[in-house]
Scaffold this motif. Structure first.
Motif, PDB file in Angstrom:
ATOM      1  N   ASP A  37     -50.723  22.632 -29.845  1.00 48.83           N
ATOM      2  CA  ASP A  37     -51.244  22.303 -31.174  1.00 48.83           C
ATOM      3  C   ASP A  37     -50.256  22.693 -32.268  1.00 48.83           C
ATOM      4  O   ASP A  37     -50.215  22.042 -33.327  1.00 48.83           O
ATOM      5  CB  ASP A  37     -52.580  23.025 -31.411  1.00 48.83           C
ATOM      6  N   ARG A  38     -49.513  23.746 -32.023  1.00 48.78           N
ATOM      7  CA  ARG A  38     -48.551  24.244 -33.003  1.00 48.78           C
ATOM      8  C   ARG A  38     -47.277  24.614 -32.263  1.00 48.78           C
ATOM      9  O   ARG A  38     -47.314  25.226 -31.195  1.00 48.78           O
ATOM     10  CB  ARG A  38     -49.106  25.481 -33.719  1.00 48.78           C
ATOM     11  N   GLU A  88     -57.139  26.841 -28.505  1.00 51.55           N
ATOM     12  CA  GLU A  88     -55.998  26.362 -29.272  1.00 51.55           C
ATOM     13  C   GLU A  88     -54.740  26.992 -28.684  1.00 51.55           C
ATOM     14  O   GLU A  88     -54.763  28.148 -28.247  1.00 51.55           O
ATOM     15  CB  GLU A  88     -56.104  26.770 -30.745  1.00 51.55           C
ATOM     16  N   SER A 134     -45.601  18.682 -28.749  1.00 52.57           N
ATOM     17  CA  SER A 134     -46.911  18.133 -29.098  1.00 52.57           C
ATOM     18  C   SER A 134     -47.438  17.216 -28.009  1.00 52.57           C
ATOM     19  O   SER A 134     -48.607  17.285 -27.626  1.00 52.57           O
ATOM     20  CB  SER A 134     -46.831  17.378 -30.432  1.00 52.57           C
ATOM     21  N   GLU A 140     -47.015  20.535 -36.458  1.00 53.84           N
ATOM     22  CA  GLU A 140     -48.403  20.913 -36.691  1.00 53.84           C
ATOM     23  C   GLU A 140     -49.208  19.650 -36.915  1.00 53.84           C
ATOM     24  O   GLU A 140     -48.825  18.784 -37.699  1.00 53.84           O
ATOM     25  CB  GLU A 140     -48.527  21.851 -37.888  1.00 53.84           C
ATOM     26  N   ASN A 141     -50.317  19.535 -36.170  1.00 56.51           N
ATOM     27  CA  ASN A 141     -51.179  18.359 -36.268  1.00 56.51           C
ATOM     28  C   ASN A 141     -50.408  17.068 -36.029  1.00 56.51           C
ATOM     29  O   ASN A 141     -50.667  16.040 -36.672  1.00 56.51           O
ATOM     30  CB  ASN A 141     -51.872  18.316 -37.636  1.00 56.51           C
TER      31      ASN A 141
END
Length: 725
Positions: free
Chosen positions: A165-166, A137, A160, A271-272
């Protein structure tokens, strides 16, 4: 504001996975793998060259004190001969794709007018994409400055789309200018550091009402001479101080929508795949930037599951301009409050502020290690770091050399950031972790920051030259950690800076700093943040000569022409292009700039080579200063060295031939390029990697003219090149 990455954009990248091109995510097979290597904490310092680092033997007694970074340096390996690129964006791209600017198109700090072809491509293999192959990650906190938000389809979602990922930080990269009205509490230009100073300064106050964006209020008073001024205390808490007032109805002049240097910044949280642009009135976007960056990293690292490896990049904004006082609590006890220092008028004051910003970074770095369990505090408060206590590798690096006004002697402030001279590209690199054999040692062999890309792959058990289907300039440096007798892995080192691409051949406007003209600052505000005078479009300084042909000047050559005709002296030019190559002993620097030729009243491109003998001796290294150029009196030996280095330099510069029509970097022009073009042209239509050169320049649009180029080159396979080490 919440925003999801555009569905069409995401679908386009997903299609790349199915067709075998690079994408943001690894395959399901990749994700099923267990951790392949240690955790990685990657710390980037902005504009902190090796001249600032006492632990490397430089900086003398006046450099910043960095006890926490020094503790890690003594527990690991100090690489004393590391080059990055002359400016931040190309330097950062080197970290994350392992490729020189000649391949990425990122030649200088990315500005609001730079096209997508001078930003990291969504089709490139970035470090987080690479590490996904080993089930890592990845997160980044702080300054991005690799792509977007302007002239990029992904806009604020670029972290992204490039694989993280973040992300929690600032996509555009640079802190905003200092708000000299202190949030509307005073007239503009009243307070050059952005806050109400202490009671001894003009317009200062010992106490006042500190209003927050939600209209809450508290009275803040400086009760001790060791405290920050009430105005700085209030600003650090996210508020605006009304001097000598008690809480009540806030004055109508207060404005919580103004950026203010390191204390009020436009934050982006991803995020996501969900993008949130945090408004300036939100408490999360208010507070000291270095602390915000550290807090976000701590929260993410502490929340990681134990069964999956991670890489956290803490990309500190410090110590980039604008130089603005950090909170006193982040500084050593012997350092008093700084509100008496000016942020613009005194070179000595601004140098002190810059040093304190670097020291505040060090303080927060130490807190990061302690609060994530990577280190402890000793009984005397010093950092107790044991690299074998955790399965985490720590990498600390500078992104480019120091800005001229901050350079420490004997380094050359006239050949600093923005140039390929030693002061502009020689950076600190520290690596510590359980892999290090015989810690507290130095490596004098040549390293380039592109090598970090391969190093991250090595830690994860990946061979980047096999995983990446295009030229990678990285050399693996893990052997330097595991073998204290490892010989040099490079025969040459290389660095490069120049101009980014703008629509129809545009460029950044000219900025005059002291007696030199430069196009490095990306805008008028950045020029002024660096204590320069803006001569480009929209200039308002009365010292700038009126341009009879319009508003502002297009180039430094045009500035010199205007000055010459006005009877003024010509300015020195910071090179528009500055490249360098070296071997173990000698360095060749090539500078190129368009300048004014008085004899013919015309502009001409001037290309100048210089050859220097250099070394890393501390505290006084051999530098590539103007008086040490070997070419004017070159003998047979130095001419032979020059010719050898020149040939290698020109080989590198010519090693990435154009491939018209190949927008996804897979080395062939085919139906995938047509499909990608069609999606981008219809969903976006503006600047993209499918905007090809039509005529003399790119036009900043993705349209039918670009389709014509793809059609004309269908079936073409592009030449592959080999890296030169």
């Amino acid at each position: 504001m919440n925003k999801t990455i555009p569905a069409l954009f995401t679908a386009g990248l997903t299609a790349l996975v199915l067709t075998g091109c690079n994408s943001g995510s690894g395959s399901s097979q990749d994700s099923a793998r267990g951790p392949q290597g240690p955790n990685i904490l990657f710390v980037i310092m902005d504009d902190v060259g090796i001249d600032q680092m006492k632990v490397f033997g430089y900086g003398g007694t006046i450099g910043p004190d960095l006890p926490n970074i020094n503790a890690v340096a003594h527990a690991g390996v100090r690489f004393r001969n590391t080059w990055s690129m002359p400016e931040c964006s190309p330097g950062r791209a080197a970290f994350f794709v392992g490729r020189y600017p000649v391949r990425t198109g990122i030649n200088q700090a990315i500005g609001p007018n730079d096209l997508a072809t001078s930003q990291l491509s969504p089709y490139d293999m970035t470090t987080p994409k690479l590490l996904k192959k080993a089930n890592y990650e990845s997160a980044m906190f702080g300054k991005f400055h690799l792509a977007g938000p302007e002239n990029n389809e992904a806009e604020n979602a670029t972290p992204s789309t490039l694989g993280w990922d973040r992300f929690y930080g600032w996509v555009g990269g640079l802190p905003g200018s200092i708000d000299t009205s202190a949030g509307g509490a005073a007239p503009t230009n009243s307070h050059m550091c952005g806050f109400i100073p202490g009671e001894l300064a003009k317009g200062g106050a010992r106490t006042g009402a500190c209003y927050q964006p939600d209209n809450s209020c508290s009275v803040i008073t400086r009760t001790s001479p060791d405290q920050d001024a009430a105005g700085l205390q209030c600003l650090a808490s996210g508020g605006i101080l009304v001097p000598d007032a008690t809480c009540g109805i806030p004055p109508a002049s207060l404005d919580f929508t103004r950026q203010n240097g390191y204390y009020v910044s436009p934050l982006v949280s991803i995020e996501n795949g969900d993008v949130e642009v945090v408004p300036l009135t939100d408490a999360r976007a208010r507070g000291y930037r270095t602390t915000i960056e550290t807090d976000a990293a701590i929260d993410w690292i502490k929340s990681r599951p134990s069964d999956r490896a991670w890489m956290a990049t803490v990309s500190y904004s410090a110590a980039h301009t604008p130089w603005q006082q950090p909170p006193k609590k982040l500084l050593a006890g012997h350092v008093g409050p700084l509100d008496h220092l000016t942020c613009t008028d005194s070179t000595l004051d601004t140098r002190l502020i810059q040093d304190r910003m670097t020291e505040a970074l060090d303080t927060e770095f130490g807190r990061l290690l302690v609060e994530t369990g990577l280190a402890k505090r000793g009984q005397d408060g010093s950092l107790d770091y044991d690299p074998k206590a955790t399965n985490t590798v720590i990498v600390i690096v500078g992104d480019n050399g120091s800005l001229a006004a901050a350079v420490k002697l004997p380094f050359d402030l006239t050949r600093a950031k923005g140039t390929a001279y030693q002061t502009g590209v020689w950076d600190p690199l520290i690596i510590a972790g359980p892999q290090v054999v015989q810690p507290d040692r130095e490596v004098d062999h040549m390293v380039n920051t592109v090598d970090l890309f391969q190093f991250f792959g090595e830690l994860a058990g990946l061979d980047v030259h096999k995983e990446v289907p295009r030229t990678v300039d990285s050399v693996g440096i893990l052997p330097y950690l595991t073998d204290s007798g490892q010989g040099s892995l490079r025969t040459i080192n290389f660095t490069m800076g120049g101009l980014n691409e703008q629509a129809n051949g545009g460029r950044n406007g000219p900025c005059v700093i002291s007696t030199a003209c430069t196009v490095i600052p990306t805008s008028k505000s950045v020029c002024q943040d660096n204590q320069g005078v803006w001569w480009g479009a929209g200039h308002t300084d009365s010292s700038v000569l009126a341009n009879p042909d319009g508003d502002g000047y297009l180039s430094c050559a045009a500035v010199n022409q205007a000055r010459y005709k006005n009877g003024d002296s010509l300015l020195n030019l910071v090179p528009e292009s500055s490249v360098a190559i070296r071997n173990d002993r000698y360095k060749l620097v090539r500078n190129s700039s368009e300048d004014y030729v008085p004899a013919t009243d015309s502009f001409a491109m001037e290309i100048v080579d210089g050859l220097y003998e250099i070394n890393q001796a501390a505290p006084t290294p051999l530098l590539d200063t103007a008086d040490r150029d070997l070419l004017p009196g070159a003998n047979a030996e130095t001419l032979a060295v020059y010719n050898e280095l020149r040939t290698k330099l020109e080989d590198i510069l010519a090693s990435e031939p154009e491939c018209p029509g190949d927008g996804n970097m897979d080395g062939v022009v085919n139906g995938e390029d047509l499909g990608n073009w069609a999606r981008i042209a219809h969903a976006w239509g503006m600047s993209s990697v499918y905007d090809f050169v039509t005529g003399e320049f790119r036009d900043g649009k993705t349209d039918n003219r670009d389709e014509t180029i793809i059609q004309a080159n269908l079936g073409k396979t592009c030449e592959r090149t080999h890296a030169v080490y």
